[in-house]
Design a protein around this motif. Structure first.
Motif, mmCIF file in Angstrom:
data_model
loop_
_atom_site.group_PDB
_atom_site.id
_atom_site.type_symbol
_atom_site.label_atom_id
_atom_site.label_comp_id
_atom_site.label_asym_id
_atom_site.label_seq_id
_atom_site.Cartn_x
_atom_site.Cartn_y
_atom_site.Cartn_z
ATOM 1 N N GLY A 4 3.190 3.146 -3.722
ATOM 2 C CA GLY A 4 4.472 3.208 -3.660
ATOM 3 C C GLY A 4 5.118 1.616 -3.542
ATOM 4 O O GLY A 4 4.348 0.857 -3.999
ATOM 5 N N GLU A 5 6.444 1.615 -3.162
ATOM 6 C CA GLU A 5 7.002 0.307 -3.234
ATOM 7 C C GLU A 5 8.048 0.544 -2.087
ATOM 8 O O GLU A 5 8.566 1.487 -1.695
ATOM 9 C CB GLU A 5 7.594 -0.078 -4.529
ATOM 10 N N ASP A 6 8.465 -0.707 -1.673
ATOM 11 C CA ASP A 6 9.602 -1.148 -0.771
ATOM 12 C C ASP A 6 10.237 -2.219 -1.622
ATOM 13 O O ASP A 6 10.325 -3.315 -1.507
ATOM 14 C CB ASP A 6 9.098 -1.614 0.463
ATOM 15 N N THR A 7 11.348 -1.657 -2.430
ATOM 16 C CA THR A 7 12.153 -2.456 -3.156
ATOM 17 C C THR A 7 12.879 -3.356 -2.423
ATOM 18 O O THR A 7 13.079 -4.579 -2.872
ATOM 19 C CB THR A 7 13.092 -1.787 -4.121
ATOM 20 N N ALA A 8 13.265 -3.123 -1.188
ATOM 21 C CA ALA A 8 14.148 -4.212 -0.522
ATOM 22 C C ALA A 8 13.328 -5.179 0.044
ATOM 23 O O ALA A 8 13.790 -6.197 0.048
ATOM 24 C CB ALA A 8 14.887 -3.219 0.457
ATOM 25 N N ALA A 9 12.238 -4.783 0.305
ATOM 26 C CA ALA A 9 11.285 -5.770 0.839
ATOM 27 C C ALA A 9 10.623 -6.421 -0.121
ATOM 28 O O ALA A 9 10.026 -7.776 -0.125
ATOM 29 C CB ALA A 9 9.944 -5.224 1.566
ATOM 30 N N GLY A 10 10.371 -6.036 -1.461
ATOM 31 C CA GLY A 10 9.910 -6.856 -2.726
ATOM 32 C C GLY A 10 8.593 -6.769 -2.884
ATOM 33 O O GLY A 10 7.754 -7.612 -3.343
ATOM 34 N N TRP A 11 8.126 -5.537 -2.568
ATOM 35 C CA TRP A 11 6.556 -5.358 -2.830
ATOM 36 C C TRP A 11 6.404 -3.857 -3.086
ATOM 37 O O TRP A 11 7.021 -2.898 -2.861
ATOM 38 C CB TRP A 11 5.632 -5.786 -1.650
ATOM 39 N N ALA A 12 5.038 -3.847 -3.922
ATOM 40 C CA ALA A 12 4.874 -2.369 -4.407
ATOM 41 C C ALA A 12 3.218 -2.614 -4.316
ATOM 42 O O ALA A 12 2.510 -3.718 -3.989
ATOM 43 C CB ALA A 12 5.085 -2.089 -5.907
ATOM 44 N N TRP A 13 2.643 -1.386 -4.016
ATOM 45 C CA TRP A 13 1.163 -1.287 -4.082
ATOM 46 C C TRP A 13 0.545 0.108 -4.787
ATOM 47 O O TRP A 13 1.204 1.148 -4.988
ATOM 48 C CB TRP A 13 0.835 -0.977 -2.534
ATOM 49 N N THR A 14 -0.636 -0.244 -5.246
ATOM 50 C CA THR A 14 -1.392 0.989 -5.779
ATOM 51 C C THR A 14 -2.735 1.147 -5.208
ATOM 52 O O THR A 14 -3.268 0.146 -4.329
ATOM 53 C CB THR A 14 -1.628 0.704 -7.496
ATOM 54 N N THR A 16 -7.148 2.572 -5.445
ATOM 55 C CA THR A 16 -8.341 3.429 -5.792
ATOM 56 C C THR A 16 -8.830 3.903 -4.611
ATOM 57 O O THR A 16 -8.540 3.631 -3.501
ATOM 58 C CB THR A 16 -9.252 2.684 -6.614
ATOM 59 N N ASP A 17 -9.968 4.664 -4.683
ATOM 60 C CA ASP A 17 -10.594 5.192 -3.450
ATOM 61 C C ASP A 17 -11.164 3.688 -2.642
ATOM 62 O O ASP A 17 -11.233 3.850 -1.383
ATOM 63 C CB ASP A 17 -12.090 5.798 -3.800
ATOM 64 N N ASP A 18 -11.576 2.579 -3.392
ATOM 65 C CA ASP A 18 -12.112 1.595 -2.828
ATOM 66 C C ASP A 18 -11.483 0.479 -2.483
ATOM 67 O O ASP A 18 -11.667 -0.227 -1.438
ATOM 68 C CB ASP A 18 -13.611 1.015 -3.761
ATOM 69 N N GLU A 19 -10.217 0.393 -3.154
ATOM 70 C CA GLU A 19 -9.445 -0.883 -3.032
ATOM 71 C C GLU A 19 -8.195 -0.652 -3.121
ATOM 72 O O GLU A 19 -7.640 0.410 -3.641
ATOM 73 C CB GLU A 19 -9.848 -2.028 -3.732
ATOM 74 N N LEU A 20 -7.047 -1.637 -2.791
ATOM 75 C CA LEU A 20 -5.790 -1.507 -2.880
ATOM 76 C C LEU A 20 -5.300 -2.807 -3.388
ATOM 77 O O LEU A 20 -5.869 -3.793 -3.243
ATOM 78 C CB LEU A 20 -5.003 -0.973 -1.827
ATOM 79 N N GLU A 21 -4.189 -2.668 -4.170
ATOM 80 C CA GLU A 21 -3.494 -3.960 -4.688
ATOM 81 C C GLU A 21 -2.044 -3.909 -4.224
ATOM 82 O O GLU A 21 -1.175 -2.887 -4.566
ATOM 83 C CB GLU A 21 -3.466 -3.812 -6.291
ATOM 84 N N VAL A 22 -1.603 -4.869 -3.638
ATOM 85 C CA VAL A 22 -0.358 -5.255 -3.252
ATOM 86 C C VAL A 22 0.293 -6.273 -4.111
ATOM 87 O O VAL A 22 -0.223 -7.397 -4.314
ATOM 88 C CB VAL A 22 0.076 -5.738 -1.883
ATOM 89 N N ASP A 82 5.872 -13.896 -11.582
ATOM 90 C CA ASP A 82 6.459 -14.279 -10.094
ATOM 91 C C ASP A 82 6.249 -13.348 -9.075
ATOM 92 O O ASP A 82 6.707 -13.246 -8.119
ATOM 93 C CB ASP A 82 7.937 -13.956 -10.549
ATOM 94 N N GLU A 83 4.835 -12.888 -9.142
ATOM 95 C CA GLU A 83 4.115 -11.736 -8.216
ATOM 96 C C GLU A 83 3.146 -12.513 -7.603
ATOM 97 O O GLU A 83 2.095 -13.253 -8.288
ATOM 98 C CB GLU A 83 3.946 -10.788 -8.848
ATOM 99 N N ILE A 84 2.741 -12.141 -6.461
ATOM 100 C CA ILE A 84 1.562 -12.647 -5.699
ATOM 101 C C ILE A 84 0.735 -11.347 -5.620
ATOM 102 O O ILE A 84 1.305 -10.352 -5.146
ATOM 103 C CB ILE A 84 1.625 -13.210 -4.154
ATOM 104 N N VAL A 85 -0.498 -11.253 -6.419
ATOM 105 C CA VAL A 85 -1.096 -9.883 -6.436
ATOM 106 C C VAL A 85 -2.131 -10.126 -5.374
ATOM 107 O O VAL A 85 -3.179 -10.980 -5.707
ATOM 108 C CB VAL A 85 -1.819 -9.734 -7.932
ATOM 109 N N VAL A 86 -2.388 -9.170 -4.269
ATOM 110 C CA VAL A 86 -3.490 -9.202 -3.382
ATOM 111 C C VAL A 86 -4.261 -7.857 -3.520
ATOM 112 O O VAL A 86 -3.826 -7.069 -3.668
ATOM 113 C CB VAL A 86 -2.779 -9.078 -1.993
ATOM 114 N N THR A 87 -5.529 -8.024 -3.661
ATOM 115 C CA THR A 87 -6.495 -7.054 -3.788
ATOM 116 C C THR A 87 -7.353 -7.156 -2.674
ATOM 117 O O THR A 87 -7.811 -8.146 -2.047
ATOM 118 C CB THR A 87 -7.300 -7.176 -5.159
ATOM 119 N N MET A 88 -7.142 -5.891 -1.940
ATOM 120 C CA MET A 88 -8.104 -5.682 -0.715
ATOM 121 C C MET A 88 -9.078 -4.782 -0.733
ATOM 122 O O MET A 88 -8.993 -3.518 -1.315
ATOM 123 C CB MET A 88 -7.143 -5.434 0.581
ATOM 124 N N GLU A 89 -10.325 -4.775 -0.201
ATOM 125 C CA GLU A 89 -11.300 -3.776 -0.288
ATOM 126 C C GLU A 89 -11.380 -3.031 0.871
ATOM 127 O O GLU A 89 -11.197 -3.427 2.203
ATOM 128 C CB GLU A 89 -12.808 -4.462 -0.335
#
Length: 106
Positions: A4-14, A16-22, A82-89
């Motif tokens: 999903g995303e919060d366009t007003a806040a300026g972030w989106a996420w996707t 998998t079962d094991d991790e997520l990316e913001v 122009d994005e900071i890509v955070v990958t979280m396990e």
């Protein structure tokens, strides 16, 4: 699996079962001094229950509490344009219904 995303806040996420990316908009522009842009970014994961992204001390994303816990040692971030890509396990491999618990975003 969802995201999903919060366009007003300026972030989106996707996820998998094991991790997520913001992806957080507003990364500092790369400048001539190699690595200088990265020094302007601070990313913290709390105790595995939060995500906070700052640029020059200004909060760009503050997600607390996260839907479930992440493993801070398994988290990393990079700059992509122009994005900071955070990958979280994820500590527990399962889909998240949302990035934050309902009513607690920001």
């Amino acid at each position: 699996l969802g995201g999903g995303e919060d366009t007003a806040a300026g972030w989106a996420w996707t996820q998998t079962d094991d991790e997520l990316e913001v992806r957080v908009r507003g990364a500092p522009a790369a400048d001539a001094a190699r690595g200088a842009a990265k020094k302007r970014v601070a990313v913290s994961y709390g105790r595995g229950d939060a995500l906070e992204v700052k640029v020059d001390g200004e909060v760009r994303a503050c997600l607390r509490p996260l839907f479930a816990r992440v493993a801070p040692d398994g988290c990393a971030w990079t700059l992509d344009g122009d994005e900071i890509v955070v990958t979280m396990e994820k500590e527990e491999a399962r889909p998240w219904a949302s990035l934050t618990l309902s009513g607690n975003a920001q």
